[in-house]
Each structure stands twice: as structure tokens, then as C-alpha cells.
Design a protein around this motif. Sequence first.
Motif, PDB file in Angstrom:
ATOM      1  N   MET A 144       0.853  -1.186   0.000  1.00  0.00           N
ATOM      2  CA  MET A 144       0.000   0.000   0.000  1.00  0.00           C
ATOM      3  C   MET A 144       0.890   1.237   0.000  1.00  0.00           C
ATOM      4  N   PRO A 145       0.735   2.152  -0.953  1.00  0.00           N
ATOM      5  CA  PRO A 145       1.616   3.324  -0.994  1.00  0.00           C
ATOM      6  C   PRO A 145       1.356   4.267   0.170  1.00  0.00           C
ATOM      7  N   ALA A 146       2.372   5.044   0.498  1.00  0.00           N
ATOM      8  CA  ALA A 146       2.239   6.005   1.593  1.00  0.00           C
ATOM      9  C   ALA A 146       1.290   7.133   1.209  1.00  0.00           C
ATOM     10  N   ARG A 147       0.733   7.755   2.213  1.00  0.00           N
ATOM     11  CA  ARG A 147      -0.116   8.929   2.001  1.00  0.00           C
ATOM     12  C   ARG A 147       0.352  10.031   2.935  1.00  0.00           C
ATOM     13  N   ALA A 148       0.575  11.215   2.394  1.00  0.00           N
ATOM     14  CA  ALA A 148       1.039  12.339   3.208  1.00  0.00           C
ATOM     15  C   ALA A 148      -0.100  12.868   4.074  1.00  0.00           C
ATOM     16  N   SER A 149       0.223  13.259   5.295  1.00  0.00           N
ATOM     17  CA  SER A 149      -0.772  13.852   6.194  1.00  0.00           C
ATOM     18  C   SER A 149      -1.203  15.206   5.655  1.00  0.00           C
ATOM     19  N   ASP A 150      -2.509  15.400   5.561  1.00  0.00           N
ATOM     20  CA  ASP A 150      -3.014  16.693   5.097  1.00  0.00           C
ATOM     21  C   ASP A 150      -4.041  17.295   6.051  1.00  0.00           C
ATOM     22  N   SER A 151      -4.242  16.661   7.191  1.00  0.00           N
ATOM     23  CA  SER A 151      -5.141  17.208   8.210  1.00  0.00           C
ATOM     24  C   SER A 151      -4.860  16.503   9.527  1.00  0.00           C
ATOM     25  N   GLY A 152      -5.366  17.074  10.589  1.00  0.00           N
ATOM     26  CA  GLY A 152      -5.194  16.486  11.913  1.00  0.00           C
ATOM     27  C   GLY A 152      -6.046  17.198  12.928  1.00  0.00           C
ATOM     28  N   SER A 153      -6.200  16.585  14.090  1.00  0.00           N
ATOM     29  CA  SER A 153      -6.988  17.213  15.145  1.00  0.00           C
ATOM     30  C   SER A 153      -6.444  16.807  16.502  1.00  0.00           C
ATOM     31  N   MET A 154      -6.675  17.671  17.465  1.00  0.00           N
ATOM     32  CA  MET A 154      -6.260  17.413  18.834  1.00  0.00           C
ATOM     33  C   MET A 154      -7.329  17.970  19.768  1.00  0.00           C
ATOM     34  N   LYS A 155      -7.765  17.134  20.703  1.00  0.00           N
ATOM     35  CA  LYS A 155      -8.748  17.553  21.692  1.00  0.00           C
ATOM     36  C   LYS A 155      -8.210  17.273  23.079  1.00  0.00           C
ATOM     37  N   GLY A 156      -8.712  18.031  24.029  1.00  0.00           N
ATOM     38  CA  GLY A 156      -8.285  17.822  25.398  1.00  0.00           C
ATOM     39  C   GLY A 156      -8.622  19.014  26.273  1.00  0.00           C
ATOM     40  N   ASN A 157      -8.065  19.010  27.478  1.00  0.00           N
ATOM     41  CA  ASN A 157      -8.331  20.090  28.427  1.00  0.00           C
ATOM     42  C   ASN A 157      -7.032  20.733  28.872  1.00  0.00           C
ATOM     43  N   LEU A 158      -7.052  22.059  28.940  1.00  0.00           N
ATOM     44  CA  LEU A 158      -5.932  22.820  29.482  1.00  0.00           C
ATOM     45  C   LEU A 158      -6.283  23.256  30.897  1.00  0.00           C
ATOM     46  N   ASP A 159      -5.355  23.120  31.812  1.00  0.00           N
ATOM     47  CA  ASP A 159      -5.583  23.453  33.224  1.00  0.00           C
ATOM     48  C   ASP A 159      -5.733  24.963  33.395  1.00  0.00           C
ATOM     49  N   SER A 160      -6.946  25.384  33.813  1.00  0.00           N
ATOM     50  CA  SER A 160      -7.183  26.818  33.992  1.00  0.00           C
ATOM     51  C   SER A 160      -6.342  27.393  35.125  1.00  0.00           C
ATOM     52  N   GLY A 161      -5.874  26.507  36.014  1.00  0.00           N
ATOM     53  CA  GLY A 161      -5.051  26.977  37.141  1.00  0.00           C
ATOM     54  C   GLY A 161      -3.565  26.961  36.850  1.00  0.00           C
ATOM     55  N   ALA A 162      -3.195  26.707  35.596  1.00  0.00           N
ATOM     56  CA  ALA A 162      -1.776  26.687  35.244  1.00  0.00           C
ATOM     57  C   ALA A 162      -1.145  28.072  35.452  1.00  0.00           C
ATOM     58  N   LYS A 163       0.121  28.080  35.772  1.00  0.00           N
ATOM     59  CA  LYS A 163       0.850  29.325  35.999  1.00  0.00           C
ATOM     60  C   LYS A 163       0.975  30.119  34.697  1.00  0.00           C
ATOM     61  N   ILE A 164       0.759  31.435  34.809  1.00  0.00           N
ATOM     62  CA  ILE A 164       0.940  32.318  33.653  1.00  0.00           C
ATOM     63  C   ILE A 164       2.439  32.487  33.397  1.00  0.00           C
ATOM     64  N   ILE A 165       2.832  32.244  32.152  1.00  0.00           N
ATOM     65  CA  ILE A 165       4.249  32.341  31.797  1.00  0.00           C
ATOM     66  C   ILE A 165       4.635  33.816  31.643  1.00  0.00           C
ATOM     67  N   ASP A 166       5.746  34.150  32.226  1.00  0.00           N
ATOM     68  CA  ASP A 166       6.259  35.536  32.157  1.00  0.00           C
ATOM     69  C   ASP A 166       6.406  35.942  30.685  1.00  0.00           C
ATOM     70  N   PRO A 167       5.703  37.004  30.271  1.00  0.00           N
ATOM     71  CA  PRO A 167       5.777  37.421  28.853  1.00  0.00           C
ATOM     72  C   PRO A 167       7.173  37.891  28.453  1.00  0.00           C
ATOM     73  N   GLU A 168       8.007  38.186  29.426  1.00  0.00           N
ATOM     74  CA  GLU A 168       9.363  38.618  29.105  1.00  0.00           C
ATOM     75  C   GLU A 168      10.238  37.443  28.656  1.00  0.00           C
ATOM     76  N   LEU A 169       9.772  36.217  28.983  1.00  0.00           N
ATOM     77  CA  LEU A 169      10.551  35.043  28.601  1.00  0.00           C
ATOM     78  C   LEU A 169      10.256  34.676  27.159  1.00  0.00           C
ATOM     79  N   GLU A 170      11.296  34.549  26.358  1.00  0.00           N
ATOM     80  CA  GLU A 170      11.107  34.129  24.974  1.00  0.00           C
ATOM     81  C   GLU A 170      10.888  32.623  24.926  1.00  0.00           C
ATOM     82  N   PHE A 171       9.918  32.235  24.114  1.00  0.00           N
ATOM     83  CA  PHE A 171       9.627  30.807  24.012  1.00  0.00           C
ATOM     84  C   PHE A 171      10.867  30.046  23.553  1.00  0.00           C
ATOM     85  N   ASP A 172      11.179  28.987  24.318  1.00  0.00           N
ATOM     86  CA  ASP A 172      12.326  28.148  23.991  1.00  0.00           C
ATOM     87  C   ASP A 172      11.969  26.711  24.382  1.00  0.00           C
TER      88      ASP A 172
END
Length: 407
Positions: A144-172
Motif C-alpha cells: 500500500m503506498p504512503a499517504r502524506a498527512s493533510d489534516s489532523g486534530s487534537m482535543k483535550g483540556n488545558l488546566d485553567s489553574g496553570a501558571k501564567i508564563i512571564d511574557p518577558e521570557l522568549e519561548f524556547d
Amino acid sequence: MSFSQGLSGLNAASQALDVVGNNIANSQTIGFKSGSISFADVFAGSQIGMGVQVSGVRQNFSDGVLGQGTGSLDMGIQGNGFFRLVNQAGQVFYSRNGQFKTNENGYIVNDTGMLLTGYQASGTPPTIQPGAAIGPIQIPTEQMPARASDSGSMKGNLDSGAKIIDPELEFDPKDSNTYSSVNKIDAYDSLGNRHEINVYFVKTADNKWKVYTNDSTAEVVDGAGKVQYQEIDIAFDSAGQLTTKPARVPIVGAAYNGAEALGFELDITGMTQQASETAMESPSTSGYAPGKLNGYTVGNNGQIIASYSNGQQQPLGQVVLANFTNAGGLASSGNNAWTETPSSGQPVVGIAGSGNLGNLYGNKVEASNVDLSQEMVNMIIFQRNYQSNSQTIKTQSELLQTLVNLG
């Protein structure tokens, strides 16, 4: 006259025993349909009959019991219908024997080499088009030949009580202090290479998040060699429902091992934000690696489904059934097959379960519908009939001998 009457009775009883013997001999023949003999009296200008004659042998097309098949291509029919077969010369036959296998060219055949017909799947990915030309069904053995991914989905929950990341920190991505959580999903390029995609969630304020993605297998870099990340902003309301709709974050990967660059959107519209731990359901993406044929099964609608080593399945073809207005008019051709005649009418061909066609079951075979108990009783009856007719001949002979003696 008694001699001819008795002789006709002997012939009729003998033929009746032939029918019974044939039924008993085929009591274990898959898909066999039993026969029953019919008699008619003979008159020739006299009120005294001339004896009996065989008017015909009728076939009983009632269902046999379904039993377990021994091969992956075994099939059984319940209800109206026959498998439609063609021989190498193109002549069409019909059968209820569902024992099938593949020949050296991958075509589905019975034990006598006749080819099973139906709809062949075509296209990429393969699909079955009912109403297309009916022909022999072939099982492809190539991978069976390969097929390239052309769509995707992700579901779930993000913790509303998570710590706010300091905006001064550059994403790394190398510094866990710059993001709140990370999840991984798999995607495939045009050659079937697996790419590991990282999805980062960064809480920037109450009810507000940033989402970053990158293809860790084939990272995209700028002219200075810096890794480029795709990002979007999302927001939730006070009930934890996503207000950014649709929410789709780009997935971009560089060309890898000769394949085309990866590029599609990951749908995260199903995300929520609640006061519970961050947890993701199993993400999904289209696309897959190449796969080798592991085997195939026959569905109850006659579809032949192949399974591959990459976990995928796809249809290869669909078996059709044929039915007749007068199935009793079919001509037996041996090898558990019949042919069309003017008495049977023309076949109506279609998918199992449609119209007046019966149902088809995979990995099953239909046993002979011969009732052995009834056949044994019939054998006794016809044997007595034979003996009685022979007795009339014997009695007539004795009467003639008496007349001779008187002379």
C-alpha cells in the motif's frame, strides 16, 4: 400390457433411486441443492394406463445451514442468489459453493478455476463504484503506498489553574519554564517518513494561550539557521469554552529524505479549559506509512477488505450476486454450478442484501441442503416400489405360463 406397465415402473423406480443416491452422495458437498423426481402416468387411447414415466427432476433451492469456513475468502449465502462465475473462455456460470481462493495471478477462483466476479475497487485511495463494469475480482499483492498527512486534530483540556508564563521570557522548547505543556503527534510525508510534531501550549493570561508547533524530525530554519515555530493565539470564555473558532495551528516541516515538505493544519477547536489537570485525548492525523498486505476478510455485504502492516485497511472489491425469476429452470452443469436457460429467465445482478437478493456472510460456507433422514425414507419407498413392479411382471409371467400349459 402388464409387462410394459411393470417395466415402466421398474425404470421409474430405478431413476428415482438414482436421484436419491445422488442426493445422498452429495450430502456433504458445499452448496449442493437436492433434487426430487416427479412422475406422470401414461395413457394411449385406453382407460387402462400404459404405466408411468419420469416427467422431470426438480431442484430444491432452499438454504443449507451455514458453517464455519476454512479460508479467508470463504463465503456463504442465505436467501436468494448465486455467485456469478466465469471460466477462461468467458462463459458465465452460477453457484452456491462459496469456497474460494486466489490463483497465481491474484484472481479469486473456485476449486475448478472459475473466476468470481464483482466490482473491482479503483482510484487512490481505492473505492468501490456500484454500477461499474462487473468482472473478475483481483487481489493486489503490492504494498500500500504512503499517504502524506493533510489534516489532523487534537482535543483535550488545558488546566485553567496553570501558571501564567512571564511574557518577558522568549519561548524556547529547551526551557520548560517558557511553556505550560507539550504534546506530541505523528505525521507522515509523501514518502511515508514518520515526523514527530511537538505542540506547545503557553498560558499568557487568564483564559488566553499561545500554541506553538514544530516538526522535530525536519525542522524549518531561516537563513541564519534559527528554527522557525508556527504559532496562533487562542482564548476561552468564563465557562472554559474556546472562543477562537475555528482554531487551526499550522504544521510545517522541511523536505526530508527526498519527500515533499510537510504542511497541513491541526484543528484544536475541540480544546477546553477547566480547573483540572491538562490532559489530551489521542490526537489524530491523516496519512500513513507504506504497508505490506497482511491479509483480507470478506464483510457481510460482500466487500473484500485488505489489512496492511501500517495498520490501515482498504477495500479491494465487492462480490455481486445473481438471482433468477425461475431458479428451477437453471441447467445443472456439474461442479456445483448452473447455467442460464430460457426457462430460468435472465439474471438480476446486484449487491447482497439489496432488492430480492439474499445476504452474504464472510468466512462461512453453505452446507448441502440434503435431508439424509428423508432420503433414507425415500430410498425404502422406491425400493418397495421397484419390488412391487417386479412382482407384477412375475405374476404376468406366471399367468402366461398357465395359458401355455393349458394348450
